[in-house]
Design an enzyme around this catalytic site. Structure first.
Site, mmCIF file in Angstrom:
data_model
loop_
_atom_site.group_PDB
_atom_site.id
_atom_site.type_symbol
_atom_site.label_atom_id
_atom_site.label_comp_id
_atom_site.label_asym_id
_atom_site.label_seq_id
_atom_site.Cartn_x
_atom_site.Cartn_y
_atom_site.Cartn_z
ATOM 1 N N GLY A 191 0.832 -1.212 0.000
ATOM 2 C CA GLY A 191 0.000 0.000 0.000
ATOM 3 C C GLY A 191 0.860 1.253 0.000
ATOM 4 O O GLY A 191 0.623 2.194 -0.778
ATOM 5 N N SER A 192 1.887 1.265 0.831
ATOM 6 C CA SER A 192 2.775 2.436 0.918
ATOM 7 C C SER A 192 3.489 2.680 -0.404
ATOM 8 O O SER A 192 3.698 3.832 -0.802
ATOM 9 C CB SER A 192 3.837 2.222 1.999
ATOM 10 N N ILE A 219 6.172 -7.801 6.817
ATOM 11 C CA ILE A 219 6.616 -9.122 7.259
ATOM 12 C C ILE A 219 5.873 -10.235 6.524
ATOM 13 O O ILE A 219 6.275 -11.378 6.585
ATOM 14 C CB ILE A 219 6.500 -9.341 8.789
ATOM 15 N N ASP A 220 4.791 -9.892 5.828
ATOM 16 C CA ASP A 220 4.089 -10.937 5.072
ATOM 17 C C ASP A 220 4.916 -11.426 3.875
ATOM 18 O O ASP A 220 4.597 -12.447 3.289
ATOM 19 C CB ASP A 220 2.740 -10.419 4.562
ATOM 20 N N ARG A 265 -1.931 -12.210 5.634
ATOM 21 C CA ARG A 265 -3.306 -11.915 5.237
ATOM 22 C C ARG A 265 -3.668 -12.664 3.958
ATOM 23 O O ARG A 265 -4.655 -13.361 3.904
ATOM 24 C CB ARG A 265 -3.393 -10.418 4.976
ATOM 25 N N TYR A 377 1.098 -10.207 17.157
ATOM 26 C CA TYR A 377 1.881 -8.965 17.206
ATOM 27 C C TYR A 377 3.266 -9.178 17.809
ATOM 28 O O TYR A 377 4.144 -8.342 17.631
ATOM 29 C CB TYR A 377 1.090 -7.884 17.953
ATOM 30 N N ILE A 379 5.432 -11.295 16.917
ATOM 31 C CA ILE A 379 6.480 -11.595 15.929
ATOM 32 C C ILE A 379 6.888 -10.377 15.112
ATOM 33 O O ILE A 379 7.851 -10.408 14.373
ATOM 34 C CB ILE A 379 6.105 -12.769 14.988
#
Ligand SMILES: Nc1ncnc2c1ncn2[C@@H]1O[C@H](COP(=O)(O)OP(=O)(O)OP(=O)(O)O)[C@@H](O)[C@H]1O
Ligand SMILES: O=P(O)(O)OC[C@H]1O[C@](O)(CO)[C@@H](O)[C@@H]1O
Ligand SMILES: [Mg+2]
Length: 476
Positions: A191-192, A219-220, A265, A377, A379
């Protein structure tokens, strides 16, 4: 041979199918910019290094698995310092912003951008933008110096704060223009980087001498082209602690079952690598591989077999796995999104834990003890480990070299182990997923011996042959 270009990318074609997907340069829209010798020439650390400057024609192939008659294929510009720079040291007014969710290593990247600008290029005007994109127009900036940032890599999170949503392109570029900022470093995920691409477009439309550099973060590990994103290794390592706890609990109970939910996700990379690293996991469930619970080849059948054989088992489930099963079951489920427009998922960990308990309660001869661990959270809210710290340092240095050399509209990234500059549109055009017909997922299935869930129930056709793994991420 030839070349084509648009605002986002310049495609240069060479012999034997060579293609360079090049990044924009400030001189593409502001001709005749003055240049300066790179200050690194007289830096004692570098002046003795032979061939320290990157050759203007150096590029890195995207695909390294080739056959003797394969065309040379797509390449990206190699990152690193250039002989000439397009900014005088005292002209630079840089800014750094962090956006999206947290990730181990954010502070290391911030630190290293500040240190690289100062120590390598004599730049000492660096502003921190507070609280993500919206901080450009709603918050005061934070002056960043090597002293202020000296110890921050030892802390998790981001000293600048972060947020989702709030991307108002016009207000952001107005703020960049009003503050006289001419180098923008954007650390964030998919997104960024989309946000960075539209900021770059608007800057170019206004003809501003401003370099926009992205440093990919998530991290995904769902950003395409790059080998892996920083913080990913740290997250996988931290996930081991949760898996280990689940295993200890499961092993110590009769018919013990440990369930661990990990982030991811739409991409199951963390779950896949954490499973491969651990060896204590009997089944890994990810969004890319639909599964089913009941019947032949289903999860429950496998669990019954495992419990019979070993007396315990551990399941790792990525947060985005099985969402279609939850959607089908939970009527009137809320269709909620976060401020950036990302869908808020239902808690698959709690759901599957309940399903497992219900199933084994029905089979009254097999009472189970199930422990559910959700380290979500934990990790990502930790400082980066040693290898991620090195990686963050190299990414930050590459971003600084690129901006100083006048490149813009690029993301830095490791491609086949080399630092490169990648055009934004290659990074944002798609999300990267685990490809379940590639070799890496087959390796996981071979390691856990779990069912593949391929077949009519999941609508997935079993592959007849494993595909070439040339596009897979990370070392394999
Ligand atoms: N298509 C888009 N155009 C402009 N800005 C965007 C776009 N998508 C997201 N953004 C902005 O980028 C910022 C970060 O986006 P998001 O919350 O999706 O996180 P991310 O960068 O993908 O990181 P991660 O998903 O790893 O946490 C937000 O401020 C959001 O408004
Ligand atoms: O709760 P937050 O901060 O929105 O972040 C959660 C999300 O961030 C990510 O880590 C990265 O997108 C996802 O895996 C996760 O769903
Ligand atoms: Mg994202």
């Amino acid at each position: 041979m030839g070349s084509q270009s648009n605002n986002q990318m310049k495609v240069v074609q060479g012999e034997f199918g060579y293609v360079l997907e090049d990044v924009p340069h400030l001189t593409d829209y502001i001709p005749d910019l003055p240049t300066y010798p790179n200050p690194l020439r007289s830096n004692p650390a570098y002046s003795v290094v032979k061939q320290y400057f990157v050759h203007v024609d150096d590029s890195v192939p995207q695909k390294i698995v080739v056959h003797k008659d394969t065309p040379r294929g797509v390449h990206f510009r190699r990152a690193g310092p250039r002989q000439k720079v397009y900014f005088a040291s005292d002209e630079v007014q840089a800014c750094i912003v962090t956006c999206g969710g947290l990730c181990p290593g954010l502070n290391t990247v911030i630190r290293e951008i500040v240190h690289s600008l100062d120590y390598m290029y004599g730049v000492n005007q660096v502003l921190g933008i507070h609280g993500g994109y919206r901080g450009f127009y709603s918050k005061n900036t934070i002056p960043l110096t090597p002293k202020v940032t000296n110890d921050i890599h030892k802390r998790g999170g981001t000293i600048l704060g972060t947020s989702r949503g709030g991307h108002d392109t016009m207000k952001i570029v107005d703020s960049i223009q009003d503050r006289g900022i001419n180098q923008v470093y954007i650390i964030g995920g998919d997104g960024s980087q989309k946000g960075a691409a539209v900021i770059y477009e608007e800057i170019r439309r206004r003809n501003l001498k401003v370099s926009v550099a992205g440093i990919p973060k998530t991290i995904d590990n769902d950003i395409p082209v790059i080998d892996k994103s920083f913080g990913f290794d740290t997250a996988v390592e931290e996930a081991q602690r949760a898996i280990n706890a689940a295993h200890v609990e499961a092993e110590s109970a009769e018919n013990g079952i440990g369930v661990v939910k990990l982030m991811g996700r739409y991409s199951g990379f963390i779950a896949m690598y954490a499973t491969l690293a651990s060896r204590d996991v009997d089944c890994c469930l990810i969004p890319e591989s639909p599964f089913y619970l009941e019947g032949e080849g289903g999860l429950f059948e496998y669990m019954e077999k495992k419990l019979k054989e070993n007396g315990h088992m551990v399941i790792v489930i990525a947060e985005g796995a099985g969402q279609e099963l939850l959607d089908a079951e939970i009527q009137n489920a809320k269709n909620e999104h976060d401020a950036s427009g990302n869908k808020l998922l239902q808690d698959v960990g709690l759901w599957i834990s309940q399903k497992i308990k219900d199933h084994f309660t029905k089979l009254s001869k097999t009472p189970v003890t199930l422990k559910y661990i959700d380290p979500t959270y934990m990790i990502r809210a930790i400082p980066s480990n040693a290898s991620d710290n090195v990686y963050c340092t190299l990414l930050a240095q590459s971003a600084v070299h690129g901006a100083m050399a006048g490149y813009t509209g690029f993301t830095v990234g490791l491609v086949n182990g080399r630092q490169t500059y990648i055009p934004f549109n290659r990074i944002i055009e798609q999300q990267y997923h685990v490809v379940i017909t590639d070799r890496m997922w087959a390796r996981l299935l071979a390691s856990t011996n779990q069912p593949s869930f391929l077949g009519p129930k999941t609508g997935q056709v079993p592959p007849t042959q494993l595909l070439d793994d040339g596009d897979e991420k990370t070392c394999n």
